[in-house]
Enzyme design. Structure first.
Site, PDB file in Angstrom:
ATOM      1  N   THR A  93       0.642  -1.149  -0.073  1.00 61.20           N
ATOM      2  CA  THR A  93       0.096   0.170   0.051  1.00 61.20           C
ATOM      3  C   THR A  93       0.760   1.297  -0.152  1.00 61.20           C
ATOM      4  O   THR A  93       0.448   2.277  -0.759  1.00 61.20           O
ATOM      5  CB  THR A  93      -1.050  -0.065   1.416  1.00 61.20           C
ATOM      6  OG1 THR A  93      -1.682  -1.137   1.074  1.00 61.20           O
ATOM      7  CG2 THR A  93      -1.818   1.134   1.188  1.00 61.20           C
TER       8      THR A  93
ATOM      9  N   CYS B  70      -1.671 -17.085  22.166  1.00 59.93           N
ATOM     10  CA  CYS B  70      -1.765 -15.676  22.680  1.00 59.93           C
ATOM     11  C   CYS B  70      -0.545 -14.673  22.260  1.00 59.93           C
ATOM     12  O   CYS B  70       0.476 -15.398  21.623  1.00 59.93           O
ATOM     13  CB  CYS B  70      -1.207 -15.897  24.349  1.00 59.93           C
ATOM     14  SG  CYS B  70      -2.620 -16.986  25.057  1.00 59.93           S
TER      15      CYS B  70
ATOM     16  N   SER C 144       1.614  -7.886  -0.572  1.00 58.71           N
ATOM     17  CA  SER C 144       2.545  -8.626   0.361  1.00 58.71           C
ATOM     18  C   SER C 144       1.787  -9.901   0.416  1.00 58.71           C
ATOM     19  O   SER C 144       2.564 -11.058   0.996  1.00 58.71           O
ATOM     20  CB  SER C 144       3.070  -7.983   1.686  1.00 58.71           C
ATOM     21  OG  SER C 144       2.044  -8.098   2.671  1.00 58.71           O
ATOM     22  N   SER C 145       0.780 -10.229   0.188  1.00 52.63           N
ATOM     23  CA  SER C 145       0.035 -11.436   0.402  1.00 52.63           C
ATOM     24  C   SER C 145       0.855 -12.413  -0.613  1.00 52.63           C
ATOM     25  O   SER C 145       0.518 -13.848  -0.648  1.00 52.63           O
ATOM     26  CB  SER C 145      -1.625 -11.397   0.292  1.00 52.63           C
ATOM     27  OG  SER C 145      -1.921 -10.487   1.159  1.00 52.63           O
TER      28      SER C 145
HETATM   29  N1  ASP Z   1      -2.361  -5.701   1.523  1.00 54.31           N
HETATM   30  C1  ASP Z   1      -1.109  -4.693   1.460  1.00 54.31           C
HETATM   31  C2  ASP Z   1       0.033  -5.608   1.497  1.00 54.31           C
HETATM   32  O1  ASP Z   1       0.397  -6.216   2.433  1.00 54.31           O
HETATM   33  C3  ASP Z   1      -1.750  -4.193   2.705  1.00 54.31           C
HETATM   34  C4  ASP Z   1      -0.433  -3.261   3.010  1.00 54.31           C
HETATM   35  O2  ASP Z   1       0.628  -2.738   2.373  1.00 54.31           O
HETATM   36  O3  ASP Z   1      -0.425  -3.012   4.208  1.00 54.31           O
HETATM   37  O4  ASP Z   1       0.752  -5.673   0.488  1.00 54.31           O
END
Ligand code: ASP
Length: 341
Positions: A14, A278, A59-60
């Protein structure tokens, strides 16, 4: 005196997005024009270079192969820069920061991961502050030595040890926590480094480890978990290690089939690593009857390690080709400050 030199590595996420003025949709930012977009950077008296990976990703889509590319770039440029800032999506940032901490043995320079919840190109973005402060942290020296020579994560107002951090909030600017380790620095009008918690470099030459074995898994326990589900998880072809996310201080059902299945799998060579669900606190096998059996059958303790760090550590140790006994030993030994035993 020479200006501090910082290399910014852009992987995607993002933070690097802005609204395309024509279409209104989010598109990757052109970091080649960073001074135009962020003129305030000129006020920092640093030499800042940018490197964008060819395949910018959400990043997924992060993979061990990308971790290797990232570490190789840091290795290639290690002697040319005082510090590194990695722009990365927040979703899997804790996994990547953990992985890099294991890959970069004897690290003596800051590698600061940062990202944002709102794209840099949006008016209320948290990206600008995160980015600028991360650059300051990467360049900071105390008595001539880097202030934070670790793989760390900076978000909102906290600098955290990368392999101790977890993304715990999908909306707040303060998105990361570190339930078992104090902040490395707290950021307000000043950047206050908590020196007693920051690693001291060994002084030895940087060694970059570049192998991961992805034949690992995570088994999260829940009330009502079925025999079939456990059995199929443990029987995954090629599986070498499993991180078992247990309840509280490392507890699991005492049901006969459950213990028998785990015991059989361990006898066949599977490594089962006990990590708590946890966000804070440690596994303590044998404290309750519900973890005593796990200890007896050879499940090993992850103490207070995070799941993200446990996963990266297991992939790293198996990838390095250590013997079964060595992998088990190192999983229970702090290697990069990732656990307290
Ligand atoms: N979905 C985005 C990613 O992890 C969210 C982010 O950049 O924070 O690439």
């Amino acid at each position: 005196m020479n200006k501090p030199s910082i290399l910014v590595l852009y992987t995607g996420g993002t933070i690097g997005m802005m609204k395309d003025p024509k279409t209104g949709s989010l598109v990757p930012f052109d970091f080649g024009n960073i001074y135009e977009h962020l003129p305030v950077l000129r006020n920092l008296d640093y030499d800042i270079d940018f490197y964008a990976f060819k395949n910018l990703i959400d990043s997924s889509n992060m993979t061990p192969e990308f971790w290797i590319e990232l570490a190789e770039k840091i290795e290639e440029c290690y002697n040319d820069y005082e510090g590194f800032v990695v722009l990365h999506g927040s979703d899997t940032m804790a996994y990547s920061a953990s992985a890099l901490s294991f890959m970069l043995e004897n690290l003596a320079k800051p590698v600061v991961f940062t990202g944002s919840q709102l794209p840099m190109g949006m008016v209320r973005s948290d990206g600008r502050e995160n980015f600028i402060t991360s650059i300051e942290i990467a360049a900071s020296k105390t008595n001539g030595i880097p202030s934070a020579p670790e793989v760390c994560i900076f978000f909102e107002n906290q600098l955290l040890r990368g392999n101790r951090a977890t993304k715990f909030n999908a909306e707040n600017f303060n998105a990361f926590s570190s339930g078992n380790y104090p902040t490395l620095a707290d950021v307000g009008i000043k950047i206050k480094y908590n020196r007693e918690y920051i690693a001291k470099p060994s002084g030895d030459k940087l060694i970059v480890h570049k192998k991961f074995d992805p034949n690992v898994g995570i088994l999260k326990l829940f009330p009502g978990i079925t025999h079939d589900f456990v059995k199929h998880s443990l029987d995954t072809p090629g599986l070498k290690g499993i991180i078992m996310e247990t309840f509280g201080s490392g507890n699991a059902p005492t049901t006969e089939w459950f213990i028998e299945d785990l015991s059989e799998a361990i006898k066949k060579g599977l490594i089962i690593y006990n990590v708590t669900q946890c966000k804070s606190g440690s596994v303590e096998m044998g404290r309750y009857e519900t973890s005593l059996n796990l200890d007896k059958i050879g499940v090993i303790s992850g103490y207070d390690i995070t799941t993200e760090s446990a996963l990266a550590k297991m992939m790293y140790l198996l990838g390095e080709g250590y013997s079964h006994e060595e992998v088990k030993k190192y999983l229970q030994t702090p290697l990069r400050g990732e656990m307290t035993i």
